[in-house]
Design a protein around this motif. Sequence first.
Motif, short mmCIF file in Angstrom:
data_model
loop_
_atom_site.label_atom_id
_atom_site.label_comp_id
_atom_site.label_asym_id
_atom_site.label_seq_id
_atom_site.Cartn_x
_atom_site.Cartn_y
_atom_site.Cartn_z
N THR A 214 0.82 -1.21 0.00
CA THR A 214 0.00 0.00 0.00
C THR A 214 0.86 1.26 0.00
N VAL A 215 1.90 1.27 0.81
CA VAL A 215 2.80 2.43 0.85
C VAL A 215 3.47 2.65 -0.50
N ILE A 216 3.94 1.58 -1.12
CA ILE A 216 4.62 1.70 -2.42
C ILE A 216 3.67 2.24 -3.48
N VAL A 217 2.44 1.72 -3.52
CA VAL A 217 1.47 2.19 -4.52
C VAL A 217 1.11 3.65 -4.27
N GLU A 218 0.92 4.03 -3.01
CA GLU A 218 0.57 5.41 -2.70
C GLU A 218 1.71 6.37 -3.09
N LEU A 219 2.95 5.97 -2.86
CA LEU A 219 4.07 6.82 -3.22
C LEU A 219 4.24 6.91 -4.74
N ALA A 220 3.97 5.82 -5.43
CA ALA A 220 4.12 5.80 -6.88
C ALA A 220 2.98 6.54 -7.58
N ARG A 221 1.76 6.41 -7.05
CA ARG A 221 0.58 7.05 -7.65
C ARG A 221 -0.20 7.79 -6.57
N PRO A 222 0.26 8.97 -6.17
CA PRO A 222 -0.39 9.70 -5.06
C PRO A 222 -1.87 9.96 -5.34
N GLY A 223 -2.71 9.55 -4.40
CA GLY A 223 -4.15 9.79 -4.51
C GLY A 223 -4.90 8.89 -5.45
N ALA A 224 -4.21 8.05 -6.22
CA ALA A 224 -4.89 7.24 -7.23
C ALA A 224 -5.79 6.18 -6.61
N LEU A 225 -5.37 5.61 -5.47
CA LEU A 225 -6.20 4.59 -4.83
C LEU A 225 -7.53 5.19 -4.39
N ALA A 226 -7.49 6.38 -3.79
CA ALA A 226 -8.73 7.01 -3.34
C ALA A 226 -9.64 7.33 -4.52
N ARG A 227 -9.07 7.82 -5.60
CA ARG A 227 -9.89 8.12 -6.78
C ARG A 227 -10.50 6.85 -7.36
N ASP A 228 -9.76 5.76 -7.32
CA ASP A 228 -10.30 4.51 -7.84
C ASP A 228 -11.41 3.97 -6.95
N PHE A 229 -11.29 4.17 -5.64
CA PHE A 229 -12.39 3.77 -4.76
C PHE A 229 -13.67 4.50 -5.14
N ARG A 230 -13.57 5.78 -5.48
CA ARG A 230 -14.74 6.52 -5.91
C ARG A 230 -15.22 6.05 -7.27
N ARG A 231 -14.29 5.68 -8.14
CA ARG A 231 -14.69 5.19 -9.46
C ARG A 231 -15.49 3.89 -9.33
N VAL A 232 -15.09 3.03 -8.41
CA VAL A 232 -15.85 1.80 -8.15
C VAL A 232 -17.26 2.17 -7.72
N ASP A 233 -17.39 3.19 -6.88
CA ASP A 233 -18.70 3.62 -6.40
C ASP A 233 -19.56 4.15 -7.55
N TRP A 234 -18.97 4.95 -8.45
CA TRP A 234 -19.74 5.47 -9.57
C TRP A 234 -20.24 4.35 -10.47
N ARG A 235 -19.39 3.34 -10.66
CA ARG A 235 -19.77 2.26 -11.58
C ARG A 235 -20.79 1.32 -10.98
N THR A 236 -20.77 1.13 -9.67
CA THR A 236 -21.64 0.12 -9.06
C THR A 236 -22.99 0.67 -8.64
N ARG A 237 -23.09 1.95 -8.29
CA ARG A 237 -24.37 2.48 -7.82
C ARG A 237 -25.49 2.36 -8.85
N PRO A 238 -25.28 2.79 -10.11
CA PRO A 238 -26.37 2.63 -11.08
C PRO A 238 -26.80 1.19 -11.25
#
Length: 282
Positions: A214-238
């Motif tokens: 998790t630390v390595i991914v966060e350092l390599a792609r700052p904020g990308a995990l959080a944005r993807d969590f929201r993307r999952v939400d956008w795709r699954t709610r409808p």
Amino acid sequence: MHLTTSSPTITPRDRHLLRHAALAVCCAGLFAVVAALVQTGWGLLAGFDHKLIDDLHRYATDHTVWTASVQMFSDIGGTITMRSVLGATALWLWLIGARTLAGWVAAQTLVGWGGQWVLKLSFGRSRPAFSDPVSHAGGPALPSGHAMASAITCAVLVGLLWPRARRAGRITACSIAGLTVLAIGSSRVFLGVHWPSDVLAGWLAAGIVLGAVTVIVELARPGALARDFRRVDWRTRPRVQRVLVSSGRPPRATDPATDPIGDPVADPATDPIADRPDGLLR
């Protein structure tokens, strides 16, 4: 004249990094302690391992039906099953566009698998041996692959559910995950194919992998995990809305701008998170 000094602001992303770094470091330290005690043959740990494994083996040989049930459960919750679940999850995330999150899940799977065998071959600990074993397993003992794989898998699944779950959902998810990990690890000791310290080492090794990846991914792609969590939400709610409507269960909210649980529907074009440099929820 009064001089004011501004203290550095700790962002949610910083706290996220610190938590996972602390998890990896603490688990690494504890793993090193357990491994050192095993390698040096510390009397108290060795005595506990042997006594518990001998007592459980006697019980297992006397209760064959229960032992067969435990063996079946252990097989179902094996490393192949756990890694298949993570692989399917990573594929689904990739297909809906959550590429960083998919990579995070895949990395947990691959690093966990590779790390398990590096550690096993490094220590080369022998498994318990009996004249009348109730189960068989190959390869070195420490750490337990079942314990390590189940802990990584359950932690990842809970992590994926966490952002959108309410308090009751989080408690339920954590309880189910904890009981599953405990049961799978205990089954390996009961069947006599692992020492108790192997299972403990497997759980600690899982913590190292979870935190470090998790630390390595966060350092390599700052904020990308959080944005993807929201993307999952956008795709699954409808999709959830369509299922509810087709099953005759209309959403509780009558306003089309709200979702079935009464929260505003996130829009990737207008969501404030898109404007935040760190991409984290506040």
